[in-house]
Design an enzyme around this catalytic site. Structure first.
Site, PDB file in Angstrom:
ATOM      1  N   SER A  54      -1.014   6.430   7.846  1.00  0.00           N
ATOM      2  CA  SER A  54      -1.226   4.902   7.235  1.00  0.00           C
ATOM      3  C   SER A  54      -2.752   4.467   7.774  1.00  0.00           C
ATOM      4  O   SER A  54      -3.573   5.180   7.573  1.00  0.00           O
ATOM      5  CB  SER A  54      -0.159   4.029   7.560  1.00  0.00           C
ATOM      6  N   ASP A  91       4.607   4.691  -3.382  1.00  0.00           N
ATOM      7  CA  ASP A  91       3.584   3.981  -2.478  1.00  0.00           C
ATOM      8  C   ASP A  91       2.625   3.342  -3.178  1.00  0.00           C
ATOM      9  O   ASP A  91       1.928   3.868  -4.185  1.00  0.00           O
ATOM     10  CB  ASP A  91       3.161   5.068  -1.483  1.00  0.00           C
ATOM     11  N   HIS A 120       6.066   4.321   1.148  1.00  0.00           N
ATOM     12  CA  HIS A 120       5.062   4.510   2.290  1.00  0.00           C
ATOM     13  C   HIS A 120       5.812   4.898   3.616  1.00  0.00           C
ATOM     14  O   HIS A 120       7.132   4.142   4.018  1.00  0.00           O
ATOM     15  CB  HIS A 120       4.685   3.088   2.662  1.00  0.00           C
TER      16      HIS A 120
END
Length: 324
Positions: A166, A265, A297
């Site tokens: 991320s 995602d 995610h």
């Protein structure tokens, strides 16, 4: 000023200006509330994985530290000198989580044990109290500590892999671009659901929000101006590495890249385009992308063990480390 007026001014100054998925709330006054969903765990010897960890301060002035993982099976130190070194940068929108957050700590234990590597997970300082680009600078300092032999003779500094998820994946990309700009490189880079964004909507971002998806457009659009006041818009190359005018990905300072992303995602098309642009850039290295069907995610760490897709990625991650 009357009492009522002063109270109203104080209330305005403490207005909530940003809420990121109920993980962090930022107020106009500068007050910050964090709601870390995971337990913070101390470094330890983990008998389940055969890995021990310790926290090491690398800068006494700023307090930057790392959590250092080593496989006990490779003791003594002499037998660990040739092991690859993984530098890991955690996610959390640049503003939450730490290496000691239980999912990251447990995952690094497992990865270190399975791959028989050394791992260094970075405690970069969190925004907004420490606005970006501080997280980039702290992570760069930790990387230089590793490359300069900071692991105390353990591990091979010529066999370094940088990985992150991320926002950590965003940092890792920028570290490798900085290495490349200096004519330097590491062995490899791993990006797990990397946080890249931009001014214009692309791919799935253009459609109706998918029910159950973790991220949403408004949260991501608002994040950067708050955490990075000096940012030159959402197409700043640190955020959008394929924006017009961004430095060429041909300069990426590593030889191999592994990317994973879930197809649920919101960032999935950013990762796909990044992979395509990297292949077409003339960079010349090896790049692989793994798109996990039905996954969102952070699936790779949040659903391990138990998820076939998360387990497949860990197997690929281990193989990527062992290839050096």
């Amino acid at each position: 000023m009357s009492t009522d007026t002063a109270a109203a001014a104080a209330a305005d100054n403490d207005e909530l200006i940003y809420d990121m998925l109920s993980l962090i709330r930022i107020y106009r006054s500068g007050r910050v509330e964090r709601f870390e969903p995971y337990e913070f765990v101390p470094p330890s010897a983990d008998p389940a994985t055969g890995v021990e960890s310790e926290d090491i301060v690398i800068n006494q002035t700023t307090g930057i530290s790392v959590r250092f993982y080593r496989p006990l099976s490779s003791a003594p130190i002499g037998s660990r000198r040739n092991l690859p070194i993984l530098v890991y940068i955690h996610g959390g929108g640049f503003c939450v989580h730490r290496p000691s957050s239980a999912p990251y700590h447990n995952y690094l234990n497992i990865l270190t044990g399975k791959a028989n590597i050394l791992a260094v997970s970075v405690y970069y300082r969190l925004a907004p109290e420490h606005p970006l680009p501080i997280a980039y600078d702290d992570s760069w300092e930790a990387l230089q500590w590793v490359l300069g032999g900071g692991c105390g003779g353990e591990g091979d500094c010529d066999r370094v892999i940088i990985a992150g998820d991320s926002s950590g994946g965003n940092i890792v990309h920028n570290l490798c671009m900085r290495l490349g700009s200096e004519g330097r490189k590491v062995e490899g880079m791993v990006l797990a659901n990397p946080f890249f964004w931009g001014k214009d909507r692309i791919g799935v971002e253009q459609g109706k929000a998918r029910e159950g998806s973790m991220l949403n457009i408004s949260v991501l659009d608002q994040l950067w101006p708050i955490l990075f006041p000096a940012l030159a818009g959402l197409d700043d190359p640190r955020l959008n590495p394929v924006a017009e005018g961004a430095p060429s990905l041909a300069n990426l300072g590593c030889g191999r890249v592994l990317i994973c992303i879930g197809d649920m995602d919101l960032l999935v098309d950013r990762a796909r385009i990044y992979c395509e642009k990297l292949r077409d850039s003339g960079w010349g290295g090896e790049v692989e992308i793994m798109v996990a069907g039905g996954k969102d995610h952070g699936y790779f760490v949040l659903e391990y063990p138990g998820s076939r897709e998360a387990e497949a990625f860990l197997e690929s991650f281990v193989g990527f480390c062992n290839k050096v």
